[in-house]
Design a protein around this motif. Structure first.
Motif, short mmCIF file in Angstrom:
data_model
loop_
_atom_site.label_atom_id
_atom_site.label_comp_id
_atom_site.label_asym_id
_atom_site.label_seq_id
_atom_site.Cartn_x
_atom_site.Cartn_y
_atom_site.Cartn_z
N UNK A 177 1.89 10.91 13.02
CA UNK A 177 2.85 11.63 12.18
C UNK A 177 2.39 11.83 10.75
N UNK A 178 1.39 11.11 10.31
CA UNK A 178 0.77 11.37 9.01
C UNK A 178 -0.73 11.20 9.18
N UNK A 179 -1.47 12.18 8.69
CA UNK A 179 -2.93 12.13 8.81
C UNK A 179 -3.51 12.92 7.64
N UNK A 180 -3.99 12.19 6.64
CA UNK A 180 -4.46 12.82 5.41
C UNK A 180 -5.76 12.19 4.95
N UNK A 181 -6.66 13.04 4.46
CA UNK A 181 -7.88 12.59 3.82
C UNK A 181 -7.96 13.31 2.48
N UNK A 182 -8.33 12.58 1.45
CA UNK A 182 -8.46 13.15 0.11
C UNK A 182 -9.31 14.42 0.18
N UNK A 183 -8.84 15.48 -0.46
CA UNK A 183 -9.50 16.78 -0.40
C UNK A 183 -10.97 16.69 -0.77
N UNK A 213 -0.65 11.28 0.35
CA UNK A 213 0.01 12.20 1.29
C UNK A 213 0.65 13.37 0.56
N UNK A 214 1.33 13.10 -0.52
CA UNK A 214 1.98 14.18 -1.27
C UNK A 214 0.97 15.12 -1.91
N UNK A 215 -0.10 14.57 -2.45
CA UNK A 215 -1.13 15.40 -3.09
C UNK A 215 -1.75 16.35 -2.06
N UNK A 216 -2.13 15.83 -0.91
CA UNK A 216 -2.76 16.67 0.11
C UNK A 216 -1.75 17.68 0.68
N UNK A 217 -0.52 17.24 0.85
CA UNK A 217 0.53 18.14 1.36
C UNK A 217 0.77 19.30 0.41
N UNK A 218 0.86 19.01 -0.88
CA UNK A 218 1.08 20.09 -1.85
C UNK A 218 -0.08 21.07 -1.87
N UNK A 258 7.39 11.14 2.54
CA UNK A 258 6.12 10.61 2.07
C UNK A 258 6.28 9.75 0.83
N UNK A 259 7.51 9.42 0.49
CA UNK A 259 7.76 8.58 -0.67
C UNK A 259 7.45 7.12 -0.36
N UNK A 313 0.81 -1.22 0.00
CA UNK A 313 0.00 0.00 0.00
C UNK A 313 0.85 1.27 0.00
N UNK A 314 2.16 1.13 0.13
CA UNK A 314 3.03 2.30 0.32
C UNK A 314 2.91 3.31 -0.82
N UNK A 315 2.82 2.85 -2.04
CA UNK A 315 2.73 3.80 -3.16
C UNK A 315 1.45 4.63 -3.08
N UNK A 316 0.32 3.99 -2.84
CA UNK A 316 -0.95 4.72 -2.75
C UNK A 316 -0.94 5.71 -1.58
#
Length: 156
Positions: free
Chosen positions: A82-88, A20-25, A44-45, A12-15
């Motif tokens: 340390x990481x907490x992201x939900x698709x925008x 994470x990168x999309x939301x961070x940007x 986040x790679x 699942x690491x790639x997804x």
């Protein structure tokens, strides 16, 4: 829309990294100095995330029924989010609350954790307050200029 929750596997690491990168940007980097971007995104790679999963760090995932990753909550040392992201496009659907509840319950079940910490971007402070976190000190500035707000939550 059906959301399924489960613990991450190495594949699942790639997804996770893409989300994470999309939301961070979109939400975090605009408020940070340019000097903070490279190291933040590096962490986040897929390769780094895969290593973390294999080392035992817990990533709770929310998957949409169409196979797209909707959110991630990652915990280190059974106490630090340390990481907490939900698709925008899925903000406001309760996914963050369910992910946080799963991560907190997992840490409590595994280690009896009652005190949780995180370092929030300015934009996310209201989200974490809504989940019960409180600010626990002044803003922190890392060596590369990343500005975060330390926060904590004590589970009853």
């Amino acid at each position: 829309m059906l959301i399924r929750y489960r613990l991450a596997r190495p594949q699942d690491a790639r997804a996770i990294g893409v989300l994470a990168r999309r939301v961070t940007r979109r939400w975090i980097l605009p408020e940070q100095p340019a000097s903070a971007a490279a190291s933040l995104l590096y962490g986040m790679g897929a390769r780094v995330i895969r290593r973390k999963i294999l080392a035992g760090q817990r990533f709770q995932l929310a998957w949409q029924d169409d196979g797209r990753l909707a959110g991630v909550a990652a915990m280190r040392d059974e106490s630090h989010l340390f990481q907490f992201f939900v698709s925008t496009r899925l903000h406001g659907h309760g996914i963050a609350r369910r992910l946080w509840q799963r991560a907190m319950d997992d840490a409590f079940r595994r280690a009896g954790t009652r005190h949780f910490t995180l370092n929030s971007s300015a934009m996310a402070v209201p989200v974490y307050r809504h989940l019960g976190f409180v600010c626990s000190g002044p803003l922190k500035i890392s060596d590369n200029g990343l500005v975060t707000q330390p926060m904590h939550l004590d589970r009853p």
